[in-house]
Scaffold this motif. Structure first.
Motif, PDB file in Angstrom:
ATOM      1  N   TYR A   5      10.805 -19.153  16.702  1.00 17.20           N
ATOM      2  CA  TYR A   5       9.494 -18.532  16.856  1.00 17.20           C
ATOM      3  C   TYR A   5       9.597 -17.171  17.530  1.00 17.20           C
ATOM      4  O   TYR A   5      10.500 -16.923  18.342  1.00 17.20           O
ATOM      5  CB  TYR A   5       8.573 -19.414  17.705  1.00 17.20           C
ATOM      6  N   ALA A   6       8.655 -16.308  17.199  1.00 18.63           N
ATOM      7  CA  ALA A   6       8.464 -15.058  17.930  1.00 18.63           C
ATOM      8  C   ALA A   6       7.347 -15.301  18.940  1.00 18.63           C
ATOM      9  O   ALA A   6       6.336 -15.927  18.618  1.00 18.63           O
ATOM     10  CB  ALA A   6       8.087 -13.924  16.983  1.00 18.63           C
ATOM     11  N   PHE A   7       7.553 -14.808  20.156  1.00 17.29           N
ATOM     12  CA  PHE A   7       6.549 -15.022  21.186  1.00 17.29           C
ATOM     13  C   PHE A   7       6.650 -13.923  22.236  1.00 17.29           C
ATOM     14  O   PHE A   7       7.653 -13.206  22.326  1.00 17.29           O
ATOM     15  CB  PHE A   7       6.726 -16.395  21.855  1.00 17.29           C
ATOM     16  N   SER A   8       5.593 -13.775  22.988  1.00 15.63           N
ATOM     17  CA  SER A   8       5.613 -12.848  24.112  1.00 15.63           C
ATOM     18  C   SER A   8       5.525 -13.640  25.410  1.00 15.63           C
ATOM     19  O   SER A   8       4.887 -14.695  25.469  1.00 15.63           O
ATOM     20  CB  SER A   8       4.451 -11.848  24.022  1.00 15.63           C
ATOM     21  N   VAL A  65      12.455 -13.764  20.229  1.00 15.69           N
ATOM     22  CA  VAL A  65      12.555 -14.726  19.133  1.00 15.69           C
ATOM     23  C   VAL A  65      13.625 -15.733  19.545  1.00 15.69           C
ATOM     24  O   VAL A  65      14.774 -15.386  19.808  1.00 15.69           O
ATOM     25  CB  VAL A  65      12.874 -14.055  17.779  1.00 15.69           C
ATOM     26  N   LYS A  66      13.217 -16.994  19.658  1.00 19.67           N
ATOM     27  CA  LYS A  66      14.100 -18.065  20.128  1.00 19.67           C
ATOM     28  C   LYS A  66      13.708 -19.366  19.446  1.00 19.67           C
ATOM     29  O   LYS A  66      12.640 -19.493  18.853  1.00 19.67           O
ATOM     30  CB  LYS A  66      13.957 -18.260  21.653  1.00 19.67           C
ATOM     31  N   ASN A  98       2.485 -16.256  24.935  1.00 18.30           N
ATOM     32  CA  ASN A  98       1.668 -16.159  23.726  1.00 18.30           C
ATOM     33  C   ASN A  98       2.559 -16.346  22.508  1.00 18.30           C
ATOM     34  O   ASN A  98       3.490 -15.571  22.287  1.00 18.30           O
ATOM     35  CB  ASN A  98       0.962 -14.801  23.644  1.00 18.30           C
ATOM     36  N   LEU A  99       2.282 -17.388  21.724  1.00 24.60           N
ATOM     37  CA  LEU A  99       3.072 -17.659  20.526  1.00 24.60           C
ATOM     38  C   LEU A  99       2.555 -16.805  19.369  1.00 24.60           C
ATOM     39  O   LEU A  99       1.393 -16.901  18.985  1.00 24.60           O
ATOM     40  CB  LEU A  99       2.979 -19.144  20.168  1.00 24.60           C
ATOM     41  N   ILE A 100       3.425 -15.952  18.803  1.00 20.50           N
ATOM     42  CA  ILE A 100       3.038 -15.080  17.693  1.00 20.50           C
ATOM     43  C   ILE A 100       3.109 -15.832  16.377  1.00 20.50           C
ATOM     44  O   ILE A 100       2.214 -15.746  15.537  1.00 20.50           O
ATOM     45  CB  ILE A 100       3.951 -13.841  17.658  1.00 20.50           C
TER      46      ILE A 100
END
Length: 208
Positions: free
Chosen positions: A153-156, A163-164, A196-198
């Protein structure tokens, strides 16, 4: 690139491609005859210039997709880098281009809705060999509410984009890298307000 020479012709020929992509005409000629390969970003730009899909340039399969221009679906590429290392962030989240794909790419290959997709650049090496520096990552933003069972996933988090592989744990969210030289880390439950999950990474584009 199987259809690279055809794409160059559809884009208007060597001279036009040379001018549009700001590369030497002899460089374009070498792409045509297969003696050298373009950078991935040049392939992306050529696909847009020729109005053909990126996957068609890569495979050369099927019909000449330039005859189906109205069927191409363009996915926005954002001026954002998600880190596959220790964190990278930019707030210049503007669209810097559109990358064209055939509808079949979404219906048959991804089985996902294209309107939910965005494309960003990868940065760093912590997800190597799964993804590398400057790979293009297609993210399905409709998965922002996924239960997190180990997908990429990409997330902030705070002031960084990552991305992890993510997994929901009792004490928070566990973030794991594919490169074993990087240690996993946990985003504590108390700090989830900064998380925040993108969306989920569903496709990776790279030049071999």
């Amino acid at each position: 690139m199987f259809a690279l020479d055809k794409a160059i012709k559809l884009a208007g020929g060597r001279a036009k491609v040379s001018k549009s992509l700001q590369v030497d005409v002899k460089t374009v000629q070498r792409w045509e005859n297969g003696s050298s390969a373009p950078k991935f970003e040049d392939v992306v730009a050529l696909a847009g210039l020729a109005n053909v899909s990126l996957d068609w340039i890569a495979t050369g399969g099927g019909v000449e997709h330039s005859k189906q221009q109205d069927r191409l679906i363009e996915i926005p590429r954002y001026d954002v880098k998600v880190s596959a290392g220790n964190g990278a962030f930019t707030d210049a989240q503007n669209i810097i281009g559109q990358i064209p794909f055939l509808p079949d790419f979404f219906t048959k290959n991804l089985q996902r809705a294209p309107e939910n997709m965005i494309i960003v650049d990868a940065k760093g090496d912590s997800m190597s060999p799964t993804m590398e520096e400057r790979d293009l990552l297609m993210i399905d933003t409709s998965t922002a509410d996924d239960p997190l069972f180990g997908g990429v996933y990409a997330f902030s988090f705070e002031d960084a984009l990552f991305v992890k592989r993510l997994q929901k744990m009792p004490n928070g969210i566990l973030a794991t890298s594919d490169n074993k030289e990087y240690e996993r880390f946990t985003i504590p439950a108390a700090d989830l307000g900064k998380f925040n999950l993108i969306g989920r990474v569903v496709w990776i584009g790279r030049m071999m």
